[in-house]
Design a protein around this motif. Structure first.
Motif, PDB file in Angstrom:
ATOM      1  N   ASP A 123      24.134 -37.881 -65.760  1.00  0.00           N
ATOM      2  CA  ASP A 123      24.255 -36.430 -65.941  1.00  0.00           C
ATOM      3  C   ASP A 123      23.033 -35.726 -65.354  1.00  0.00           C
ATOM      4  N   ALA A 124      23.252 -34.524 -64.817  1.00  0.00           N
ATOM      5  CA  ALA A 124      22.155 -33.753 -64.244  1.00  0.00           C
ATOM      6  C   ALA A 124      21.192 -33.268 -65.323  1.00  0.00           C
ATOM      7  N   GLN A 125      21.711 -32.988 -66.525  1.00  0.00           N
ATOM      8  CA  GLN A 125      20.905 -32.533 -67.650  1.00  0.00           C
ATOM      9  C   GLN A 125      21.169 -33.439 -68.846  1.00  0.00           C
ATOM     10  N   CYS A 235      14.007 -38.676 -68.735  1.00  0.00           N
ATOM     11  CA  CYS A 235      13.849 -39.671 -69.808  1.00  0.00           C
ATOM     12  C   CYS A 235      14.971 -39.541 -70.832  1.00  0.00           C
ATOM     13  N   HIS A 236      15.232 -38.312 -71.249  1.00  0.00           N
ATOM     14  CA  HIS A 236      16.268 -38.096 -72.255  1.00  0.00           C
ATOM     15  C   HIS A 236      17.653 -38.437 -71.710  1.00  0.00           C
ATOM     16  N   GLN A 289      15.457 -27.105 -77.548  1.00  0.00           N
ATOM     17  CA  GLN A 289      16.572 -27.501 -76.687  1.00  0.00           C
ATOM     18  C   GLN A 289      16.366 -28.908 -76.144  1.00  0.00           C
ATOM     19  N   LEU A 290      15.107 -29.270 -75.872  1.00  0.00           N
ATOM     20  CA  LEU A 290      14.828 -30.608 -75.363  1.00  0.00           C
ATOM     21  C   LEU A 290      15.015 -31.663 -76.446  1.00  0.00           C
ATOM     22  N   SER A 305      16.487 -43.359 -80.932  1.00  0.00           N
ATOM     23  CA  SER A 305      15.335 -42.900 -81.701  1.00  0.00           C
ATOM     24  C   SER A 305      14.275 -42.412 -80.720  1.00  0.00           C
ATOM     25  N   ALA A 306      13.527 -41.387 -81.118  1.00  0.00           N
ATOM     26  CA  ALA A 306      12.557 -40.777 -80.206  1.00  0.00           C
ATOM     27  C   ALA A 306      11.214 -40.598 -80.901  1.00  0.00           C
TER      28      ALA A 306
END
Length: 436
Positions: A123-125, A235-236, A289-290, A305-306
């Motif tokens: 995905d682009a985002q 990364c996300h 949003q991130l 998990s982050a």
């Protein structure tokens, strides 16, 4: 007949003209182009005086002027240089071959090991998940750090901040978590940090074994702010892909503060007025949003998990980025300079830290033991300064006496060597025995 038709179709697909703009301004990070309409977010290339081309992206516009920002350091630009909009590119393709690789913010490999590919289009985002469909946090996450596993237990799908000033051991603790965490895939984002730390993190924190299950995205401090932003978002996106493939993923971003600083640079260049400590208001709307793209997805299989490191400038826990991260994350782990100066590593202040998901993943007995340890440590802290002076008189409060007696063992429990492992089950058993 058919060949004539095909020939006409091929000729018809060739554009009659290539739209182009002209560079009319370059001030700091911001480039200005006129003569060609472009969309925000669109990629373009800018010609240099030497005949080379620099990749850029449209970040805004005013009337007929488009504002661009270079993805790499802009050098050798001249007024009137050509600006060519680029067609939409096919998305990055991702697959298991990405494991063990190092890429930049554009998804280009920088480890010299050849091209990357896969069967799925990335995905682009970072994908967003409907909050009503998100799989809840139900299982504990074993990070291999005794103080966290025992007192600040995390869950699979939780997002937590690692908050500290400079030089108190954030990167060392992050490396320990990277090596010890029980996860199928580890996605590491080294955003805005020193270039020297990239190789050190890979060699000393990940190692050859850890790198095999990891994807590392780098954007050092000398990269453009736009590249740092794209690297953080990439990364996300990568972590979300592996999560949706049914894998347990650990996302590590070092650091969220550098991402906010990159956002600040872009916003200020576009003329947005500064608000809190030089940060424009848009930064504090974009941070949620991130981080909301992290966490679990819609399926029972797979988790994400982050852990974000957050730099507290001047050890100020009321720093605007620290304060915002505390509000939008599912917990925070605070490292203090006082503990680091006493040689207490990891320098986790359990009194200032919290895991908001611990009650969802820990047993009642574990939670009771953790609360008692925090209480004992707090009682000892109130009388610590009295002990060397001989001003503390035992017998007035049995609980405080017990805290003074137990504290050496509590302190030993909360400390851990850089190469020491502390599995979750063994940690909980040792904690319950200590607080029995």
């Amino acid at each position: 007949m058919i060949s004539d038709v095909l020939r006409k179709l091929e000729i018809g697909s060739v554009p009659v003209a290539t739209p182009a703009g002209r560079l009319v301004g370059a001030s700091g990070l911001l480039l200005e182009s006129m003569g060609c309409a472009m969309r925000t977010g669109q990629r373009c290339v800018v010609e240099t005086g030497a005949g080379d081309w620099i990749d850029a992206q449209v970040v805004g516009f005013r009337e007929e002027t488009s504002f661009l920002m270079a993805l790499r350091r802009p050098e050798g630009l001249a007024t009137g240089a050509r600006v060519l909009p680029q067609p939409e590119r096919e998305g990055l393709r991702i697959g298991p071959s990405w494991l063990g690789r190092v890429v930049n913010g554009l998804g280009e490999p920088v480890d010299g090991r050849g091209r990357l590919g896969g069967d799925h289009v990335l995905d682009a985002q970072p994908p967003r998940v409907n909050p009503l469909r998100k799989h809840p946090v139900r299982e504990p996450l074993d990070v291999g750090v005794r103080a966290i596993n025992g007192v600040l237990t995390l869950g699979k799908g939780q997002r937590v901040g690692l908050m500290a000033g400079s030089g108190v051991g954030k990167s060392v603790l992050l490396g320990l978590i990277t090596r010890q965490t029980v996860a199928d895939v580890v996605v590491v984002g080294l955003i805005g940090e020193r270039g020297r730390e990239v190789r050190e993190f890979m060699d000393m924190s990940l190692g050859e074994t850890g790198l095999k299950r990891a994807v590392v995205v780098i954007a050092p401090a000398d990269e453009s702010p736009l590249m740092r932003l794209r690297a953080t978002e990439l990364c996300h996106t990568i972590a979300a892909y592996f999560r949706d493939q049914g894998q347990d993923v650990l996302l590590l971003v070092d650091s969220l503060t550098r991402y906010a600083m990159a956002r600040r640079e872009v916003a200020l260049a576009l003329g947005e007025p500064p608000a809190t400590r030089g940060y424009p208001p848009s930064v504090f709307s974009l941070l949620p949003q991130l981080v909301e793209t992290a966490g679990n997805g819609e399926h029972d299989r797979g988790s994400m998990s982050a852990i974000y490191t957050v730099l507290a400038e001047g050890d100020d826990q009321q720093d605007p980025v620290v304060d915002t991260a505390r509000a939008i994350l599912d917990g925070h782990i605070v490292l203090t300079r006082e503990l680091a100066e006493r040689g207490h590593y990891p320098a986790i202040d359990i009194a200032q830290s919290i895991s908001r998901c611990m009650s969802l993943v820990a047993t009642p007995a574990h939670q009771k033991a953790a609360r008692r340890l925090i209480s004992m440590a707090g009682r000892y802290a109130r009388v610590r300064d009295l002990l060397p002076l001989g001003a503390y008189v035992p017998g007035a409060d049995p609980e405080t006496d017990r805290a003074v007696e137990l504290y050496p063992r509590i302190e030993a429990f909360l400390q851990q060597g850089v190469r020491e492992s502390a599995p979750l089950d063994a940690t909980v058993a040792a904690l319950e025995e200590l607080m029995a």
